[in-house]
Structure formats: C-alpha cells, structure tokens
Enzyme design. Structure first.
Site, PDB file in Angstrom:
ATOM      1  N   TYR A   3     -29.230  65.455  -9.072  1.00  0.00           N
ATOM      2  CA  TYR A   3     -27.807  65.126  -8.989  1.00  0.00           C
ATOM      3  C   TYR A   3     -27.666  63.625  -8.746  1.00  0.00           C
ATOM      4  O   TYR A   3     -28.527  62.849  -9.135  1.00  0.00           O
ATOM      5  CB  TYR A   3     -27.100  66.021  -7.946  1.00  0.00           C
TER       6      TYR A   3
ATOM      7  N   ARG B  20     -14.665  61.595 -16.675  1.00  0.00           N
ATOM      8  CA  ARG B  20     -14.797  60.693 -15.513  1.00  0.00           C
ATOM      9  C   ARG B  20     -16.045  61.103 -14.739  1.00  0.00           C
ATOM     10  O   ARG B  20     -15.969  61.755 -13.711  1.00  0.00           O
ATOM     11  CB  ARG B  20     -13.533  60.812 -14.654  1.00  0.00           C
TER      12      ARG B  20
ATOM     13  N   LYS C 174     -24.867  70.383 -10.969  1.00  0.00           N
ATOM     14  CA  LYS C 174     -24.081  70.992  -9.891  1.00  0.00           C
ATOM     15  C   LYS C 174     -24.485  72.455  -9.700  1.00  0.00           C
ATOM     16  O   LYS C 174     -24.591  72.946  -8.582  1.00  0.00           O
ATOM     17  CB  LYS C 174     -22.598  70.903 -10.254  1.00  0.00           C
TER      18      LYS C 174
ATOM     19  N   GLU D 136     -14.749  70.027 -12.767  1.00  0.00           N
ATOM     20  CA  GLU D 136     -15.649  68.972 -12.310  1.00  0.00           C
ATOM     21  C   GLU D 136     -15.493  67.692 -13.136  1.00  0.00           C
ATOM     22  O   GLU D 136     -15.589  67.722 -14.358  1.00  0.00           O
ATOM     23  CB  GLU D 136     -17.087  69.511 -12.463  1.00  0.00           C
ATOM     24  N   ASP D 137     -15.244  66.599 -12.449  1.00  0.00           N
ATOM     25  CA  ASP D 137     -15.215  65.277 -13.084  1.00  0.00           C
ATOM     26  C   ASP D 137     -14.239  65.168 -14.257  1.00  0.00           C
ATOM     27  O   ASP D 137     -14.597  64.734 -15.360  1.00  0.00           O
ATOM     28  CB  ASP D 137     -16.637  64.861 -13.517  1.00  0.00           C
TER      29      ASP D 137
ATOM     30  N   ASP E 280     -13.778  70.385  -7.273  1.00  0.00           N
ATOM     31  CA  ASP E 280     -14.631  69.877  -6.206  1.00  0.00           C
ATOM     32  C   ASP E 280     -14.328  68.419  -5.872  1.00  0.00           C
ATOM     33  O   ASP E 280     -14.390  68.023  -4.703  1.00  0.00           O
ATOM     34  CB  ASP E 280     -16.100  70.028  -6.602  1.00  0.00           C
ATOM     35  N   ASP E 281     -13.984  67.615  -6.881  1.00  0.00           N
ATOM     36  CA  ASP E 281     -13.692  66.193  -6.611  1.00  0.00           C
ATOM     37  C   ASP E 281     -12.483  66.060  -5.701  1.00  0.00           C
ATOM     38  O   ASP E 281     -12.390  65.131  -4.908  1.00  0.00           O
ATOM     39  CB  ASP E 281     -13.397  65.448  -7.918  1.00  0.00           C
TER      40      ASP E 281
ATOM     41  N   ASN F 152     -19.758  56.394  -5.578  1.00  0.00           N
ATOM     42  CA  ASN F 152     -21.071  56.643  -6.181  1.00  0.00           C
ATOM     43  C   ASN F 152     -21.142  55.963  -7.542  1.00  0.00           C
ATOM     44  O   ASN F 152     -20.109  55.722  -8.147  1.00  0.00           O
ATOM     45  CB  ASN F 152     -21.264  58.151  -6.397  1.00  0.00           C
TER      46      ASN F 152
HETATM   47  P1  NAD Z   1     -10.658  57.883  -9.702  1.00  0.00           P
HETATM   48  O1  NAD Z   1     -10.972  57.151 -10.934  1.00  0.00           O
HETATM   49  O2  NAD Z   1      -9.780  59.069  -9.760  1.00  0.00           O
HETATM   50  O3  NAD Z   1      -9.997  56.870  -8.649  1.00  0.00           O
HETATM   51  C1  NAD Z   1     -10.390  55.536  -8.431  1.00  0.00           C
HETATM   52  C2  NAD Z   1      -9.275  54.837  -7.686  1.00  0.00           C
HETATM   53  O4  NAD Z   1      -9.716  53.545  -7.324  1.00  0.00           O
HETATM   54  C3  NAD Z   1      -7.992  54.671  -8.497  1.00  0.00           C
HETATM   55  O5  NAD Z   1      -6.883  54.941  -7.692  1.00  0.00           O
HETATM   56  C4  NAD Z   1      -8.003  53.183  -8.865  1.00  0.00           C
HETATM   57  O6  NAD Z   1      -6.712  52.653  -9.018  1.00  0.00           O
HETATM   58  C5  NAD Z   1      -8.697  52.599  -7.633  1.00  0.00           C
HETATM   59  N1  NAD Z   1      -9.260  51.295  -7.895  1.00  0.00           N
HETATM   60  C6  NAD Z   1      -9.950  50.871  -8.971  1.00  0.00           C
HETATM   61  N2  NAD Z   1     -10.254  49.565  -8.843  1.00  0.00           N
HETATM   62  C7  NAD Z   1      -9.758  49.164  -7.664  1.00  0.00           C
HETATM   63  C8  NAD Z   1      -9.738  47.926  -6.975  1.00  0.00           C
HETATM   64  N3  NAD Z   1     -10.331  46.859  -7.479  1.00  0.00           N
HETATM   65  N4  NAD Z   1      -9.121  47.886  -5.783  1.00  0.00           N
HETATM   66  C9  NAD Z   1      -8.534  48.971  -5.265  1.00  0.00           C
HETATM   67  N5  NAD Z   1      -8.511  50.166  -5.866  1.00  0.00           N
HETATM   68  C10 NAD Z   1      -9.112  50.255  -7.052  1.00  0.00           C
HETATM   69  O7  NAD Z   1     -12.032  58.304  -9.064  1.00  0.00           O
HETATM   70  P2  NAD Z   1     -12.274  59.360  -7.878  1.00  0.00           P
HETATM   71  O8  NAD Z   1     -12.581  60.700  -8.414  1.00  0.00           O
HETATM   72  O9  NAD Z   1     -11.162  59.267  -6.922  1.00  0.00           O
HETATM   73  O10 NAD Z   1     -13.630  58.798  -7.283  1.00  0.00           O
HETATM   74  C11 NAD Z   1     -13.690  57.498  -6.746  1.00  0.00           C
HETATM   75  C12 NAD Z   1     -15.068  57.257  -6.183  1.00  0.00           C
HETATM   76  O11 NAD Z   1     -15.302  58.173  -5.127  1.00  0.00           O
HETATM   77  C13 NAD Z   1     -16.190  57.462  -7.198  1.00  0.00           C
HETATM   78  O12 NAD Z   1     -17.108  56.409  -7.095  1.00  0.00           O
HETATM   79  C14 NAD Z   1     -16.821  58.749  -6.788  1.00  0.00           C
HETATM   80  O13 NAD Z   1     -18.212  58.762  -7.055  1.00  0.00           O
HETATM   81  C15 NAD Z   1     -16.572  58.757  -5.301  1.00  0.00           C
HETATM   82  N6  NAD Z   1     -16.578  60.119  -4.771  1.00  0.00           N
HETATM   83  C16 NAD Z   1     -17.377  60.376  -3.698  1.00  0.00           C
HETATM   84  C17 NAD Z   1     -17.450  61.636  -3.187  1.00  0.00           C
HETATM   85  C18 NAD Z   1     -18.313  61.909  -1.986  1.00  0.00           C
HETATM   86  O14 NAD Z   1     -18.847  61.015  -1.435  1.00  0.00           O
HETATM   87  N7  NAD Z   1     -18.461  63.116  -1.546  1.00  0.00           N
HETATM   88  C19 NAD Z   1     -16.728  62.677  -3.779  1.00  0.00           C
HETATM   89  C20 NAD Z   1     -15.899  62.382  -4.861  1.00  0.00           C
HETATM   90  C21 NAD Z   1     -15.830  61.100  -5.339  1.00  0.00           C
END
Ligand code: NAD
Length: 565
Positions: free
Chosen positions: A111, A164, A182, A253-254, A276-277, A418
């Site tokens: 993963y 995504r 997953k 997912e994603d 899950d996200d 991530n």
């Molecule tokens: P997403 O694309 O839905 O959201 C990203 C957000 O970041 C958007 O609101 C965007 O406007 C904002 N953004 C982008 N550039 C920016 C900047 N320069 N300044 C401020 N904000 C900015 O993605 P997501 O699903 O919400 O995931 C975001 C991150 O969280 C990913 O890297 C993902 O890997 C991580 N994530 C971690 C976990 C975990 O740790 N368990 C779980 C889910 C997602």
C-alpha cells in the site's frame, strides 16, 4: 461444484477436508487453491499432481522462509512490489502468511507509499489479471459481466475510478493498484476471506495527457466522461453489484471530491457502502485527536482547529470530529463547526470569497474576511491543532511550527498528506522545531526520532486502523448501511486501545502489529451499534466477539480431497 462452494465448505467446517473438482495444473494456476510444493503425497495422487511439483513435500513455514530469502535479495521497492504481486497471483495463502507475519515491513510496499509509484507505472509493470474493469464501453452489460466473476459470494468490493489516487492525481485505469492493495489489507488486517473480495476499476477515461500519450497505457483512450454519463455508469454498477451479490459492502476509494461526496450522499442511506477517504480518514484522525486529548488532559470542545487543505479528507475528518464533539460535550453541530477553520488553495474558506464554494465546504465557510496564507490564518485564529491534508509537501515550515507554540504548550500537528514526499513536514522537523513539545502524527510512516536522548515515536494516522474493522463488522452482521455512529464508535474503540506506555512515547495510535486484535475489537463494537440501531440483518450472536473471531480468515492450507465428478 464452484470454487466458492469449496471455500465456504472450508469456512463452515474448518476441520473437514475441502473437496475440489479441478485437477493438475489447473489447481497450480488457481491462486486461491494453490499450495505449490506443500501438496501432500496423497493430494498429489488424488488431484493428478504427481510429477508437476518437486518431490519434497514442504511445510507452509518453509515456503515462507524461501519467499523471504528471495524478497530480501531485492533492494528496489518497486521490485519488491512486483515480487509480492507475483506471489499474490500464484499462491494467496502463502502471500497472506508472508504479509501478515511481516506486516510492518510490507504494508508500505503493498500500500502507500510504494503502491502509488506502482500505479503510476501500472501499464508498464502489468503481469496478470486481478479484479474487474468496468469501462464506459461496458454500459448496459455490467450485470452480465459480473457473471464472469466466478465467486458467488463477495463480501467486499473496493472500487475506484482512478481520478484521485493518493496524492498523485488522475491515474485513470492505472488506479487499479489501489483497490487491489486495499483489499489485501482487508484480508491481512481484517480477516476477510480472500475469495470474498473483489477489486474493481471504473474506467470513465482520464484527463492525464501523459497516460493518453503512453502506448502502454491499459485504460480506454479518451478524456473523462461528462457527469451525466459518469453517474449513469456508477448507478448501473451499484444495481448490478447488488443484484449479483445482495449482501456486498461497497467501499468507494480515491474518487475526486466533485464525485466522492455526491456518490456517498446518494447511496449511503440505502446501500451498504462507505467512502474510506471521507469516513475512514475522519475516524482515524478523530481517534488520534482523542489520544492527544488523553495526553494533554483536555477536551476537543476546548480546541481551535485549522485544516490546511479542504478536500474530501479535510471535510470527512472535520465532520467526524464535529460528531465527536457533539457526543462528548452536548454542543450543537453548528456550534461545534465554529471551532474549525479550513484553508484551501485560495486561502481561508469564507462565505463571501472570490469563487463559489464546492457544496461540501459550505458548512465550514467562515463569516470572515479572506486570508490567503497559512501563517496569517494561524496568527488570527490562535489554533491548538493544525491538520495538514493539502497534498502539498513541506508547507509546515519552521516558522509555522514554531508559531503553533505561541498558542499551545503541546500543539497537535498532524501532517497527513501522502506519499511521504507530500507530507506537510517530517516527524523529525516537527519534534526538532518544537523541542519535543509537539503531539505529532503523519499519513505516511516516519521512523522514531531521538532528541536529546529521548525517543519520540510518531503515530501514523493510517486508515488501516479503521476500515478493516468497520468493513468486517458491517459485513458480518449484514448491516443495511454503514452509519456515522459506527465510525464514531470505531474511533473511540481505537483510542481506548492506545496504552499508557504508548502515550508516554508520544504516540497517539496503538501498535499496528496488533491490527488483527484491533480489527476484531472494532468489528465487535460496530456490530453492537448495528444491533442497537436495528440495522443488523442476522440473529444476534450470544458472544459477538467470539462470533467475529471465528469468522476471521487465517492463512492456513486446508486438506484437499478429490470431489466426485
Ligand atoms: P483533495 O484533492 O480532495 O483535497 C486537497 C485539498 O488541498 C483541496 O481542498 C485543495 O484546495 C487544497 N490545497 C491544494 N493546494 C493547496 C495549497 N497550496 N494550500 C492550501 N490548500 C491547498 O485530497 P484529499 O482526499 O482531501 O487528500 C489530501 C491529502 O490527504 C492527500 O495527500 C492524501 O494522501 C491525504 N490523506 C491522508 C489520509 C491519512 O493519513 N489517513 C487519509 C486520506 C487522505
């Protein structure tokens, strides 16, 4: 007799032999049944295997030793991924035995983060079919396609449209690595039977020009479909899946936000499904914050929380924390939302900003002036908690992190993006810049940090703590839906499993090596919620925990006998 019946036979009666109809190389080519060199002499005679495998009959443990010897010889992580994928496609029992015994080392391979790189190269490293692909060209045929999947019992489908993938953007059909990975974690961590999992990639095109230009890309060759066509395909998938496997749980997912929220909202009340996200991440982060509250002896209702990033993860987490605050303090959800400030790529999410807001952000839009950078938002809000979910690496700078110390003796900073390169800061930076005062967790794993003789163990807000247990529980009790209360209960259950020793090391999550116990405990709690809320579809077991444990898959070889044809 179909394979599923043979597997069910095994599940229901562990001590009795499994009757198989297939013979010879067909068994060796069926990863769910294959034992390779471990077939006994009797089995070799009965199943027409004599001479097809080397003479020595090998125990599963010896096979594990051989696999590890080969695995350790590979120095490149992508080669390790390819090696484990090949093993998965050859012998699932051996694959899960190896994965479960080496979970800490191998989870980052099967993963995140390595699966992300594998998805980027999917068309180039592709070896063998696994799971199902549904493309726009299959419109009108999905139900009949599902008959091509030989298992009549599927408990969990993980489906992605590849739009995504982790923090890596639109990877089109290459995203298949995610549902496969997953579900491997579902089996290893949650004890779902491998034969009852189905990874699906919904190919509605890709807007990734690099992939469209790549001659080895394996998806359909077109830009992503417009919404009407897209949602029609999703709907056809849901109806066909429920018709073929009425009890199946669907995990979204994603998906990009513009589709993730509408899909979840459309199906969550009528279909056993979750995202899950959004929901899994929410629960795992809430659990980490509850651990942080235990360390600080404070309450969530007394915090001021900034989210850097306002996508599906941010809103999913914020919604779950709001539910937690409401539960903990009796505050209304409108009041609880006032403790949150979300920042997106435009700046602070405000009601009267320069652009119309995506609907999922509206409940968190502040009635304040737009501030377009993180430092100024911090100075204005004076937060106690900062959560990074922006997908933007190295954005929590030394100045930002030191500023957090102005407003809390032990600021909570979760850098959740991530893969590792996208993490808003590293564990070492967070501990060093706060002189060890921070309560830190990350999305991707970081090694423990030694600072002035003290060891700090950063927690990893890994969704794997939550989704296998929730999926296992909801599926085992045949719940009619997955509710927020189930995720909230999962978060509380996980937080309670952190020991005092773990808290003392600065870690807000339990040891991932205990994942089986964690999943069983969460599944038990989820099933209790399902019964309390009248959503369970089975008769209530006398001892729910025992019921759960008895139903969990263990990677052992069954004894085979030839079925009479
Ligand atoms: P997403 O694309 O839905 O959201 C990203 C957000 O970041 C958007 O609101 C965007 O406007 C904002 N953004 C982008 N550039 C920016 C900047 N320069 N300044 C401020 N904000 C900015 O993605 P997501 O699903 O919400 O995931 C975001 C991150 O969280 C990913 O890297 C993902 O890997 C991580 N994530 C971690 C976990 C975990 O740790 N368990 C779980 C889910 C997602």
């Amino acid at each position: 007799m179909s394979i599923v019946k043979r597997r069910r036979y095994q599940i229901e009666s562990k001590d009795e032999p499994l009757q198989v109809v297939v013979r010879g190389t067909d068994i060796l080519n069926e990863p769910l049944l294959n034992k390779g060199t471990a077939f006994s002499l009797e089995e070799r005679d009965e199943l027409e295997l004599r001479g097809l495998v080397p003479p020595k009959v090998v125990e599963l443990e010896e096979q594990v030793t051989r696999v590890l010897e080969n695995y350790k010889r590979k120095t490149d992580t992508m080669e390790k991924f390819i090696f484990l994928t090949s093993l998965h496609d050859r012998n699932e029992t051996l694959y899960y035995k190896v994965l479960m015994e080496n979970l800490m080392e191998m989870t980052p391979i099967v993963y995140t983060p390595v699966v992300g790189a594998a998805c980027q190269q999917f068309g180039h490293i592709y070896r063998k079919n696994r799971g199902m692909y549904i493309s726009l060209h299959d419109k009108g045929h999905i139900r009949e396609m599902f008959d091509n999947w030989k298992q009549d019992e599927v408990d969990i489908i993980v489906i992605s449209d590849g739009s995504r993938i982790l923090g890596l953007g639109d990877l089109g059909a290459n995203g298949m690595g995610i549902p496969i990975g997953k579900l491997a974690l579902y089996v290893a961590g949650g004890g779902i039977f491998p034969c009852k999992t189905l990874p699906i990639l919904l190919d509605t095109g890709t807007n990734n020009q690099e992939l469209l230009d790549d001659p080895l890309y394996l998806g359909i060759h077109q830009k992503r479909a417009e919404d009407d066509e897209y949602y029609e395909l999703v709907d056809e998938f849901v109806k066909a899946a429920l018709d073929r496997w009425p009890k199946v749980l669907i995990q979204w997912e994603d998906f990009t936000n513009n589709h993730a929220f509408p899909i979840l909202n459309k199906y969550r009340d009528d279909v056993l499904c979750f995202n899950d996200d959004i929901q899994g991440t929410g629960a795992v982060v809430l659990s980490g914050l509850l651990g942080g509250m235990r360390m600080k002896g404070e309450k969530l209702a007394d915090q001021r929380i900034i989210f850097y990033g306002a996508g599906s993860a941010a809103v999913g987490i914020a919604d779950t924390i709001v539910a937690g605050i409401v539960e903990e303090s009796g505050m209304s959800d409108v009041e609880a939302r006032k403790l949150f400030w979300l920042i997106d790529s435009q700046g602070l999410v405000v009601k009267n900003g320069p652009r119309p807001l995506h609907v999922h952000k509206i409940p968190y839009a502040r009635d304040e002036a737009l501030i377009d950078n993180l430092m100024d938002v911090i100075k204005s809000v004076k937060p106690t908690i900062l959560v990074g979910v922006s997908g933007q690496g190295q954005t929590f700078t030394e100045e930002i992190i030191k500023e957090m110390l102005e407003y809390a003796k032990q600021p909570i900073i979760f850098a959740l993006s991530n893969p590792t390169t996208k993490s808003e800061c590293t564990a070492e930076q967070a501990y060093k810049w706060t002189k060890g005062k921070v309560i830190f967790a990350s999305g991707s794993p970081f090694d423990p940090v030694r600072l002035k003789g003290k060891i700090y163990v950063p927690g990893q807000g890994n969704n794997m703590f939550i989704f296998p247990g929730v999926g296992l529980g909801a599926s085992l009790c045949q719940a009619s839906k997955v509710t927020d209360a189930m995720f909230y209960t999962a978060a509380m259950t996980l937080a309670e499993m952190v020991t005092e020793e773990e808290l003392a090391l600065g870690t807000v999550y339990p040891d991932l090596r205990k994942i089986r116990k964690i999943s069983a405990t969460i599944a038990t709690a989820v099933i209790k919620v399902a019964f309390e809320s009248g959503l369970a579809g089975i008769e209530e077991p006398e001892d729910i925990r025992k019921f759960v444990k008895d139903k969990m898959y263990q990677p052992t070889y069954p004894r085979y006998v030839a079925a009479t044809l």
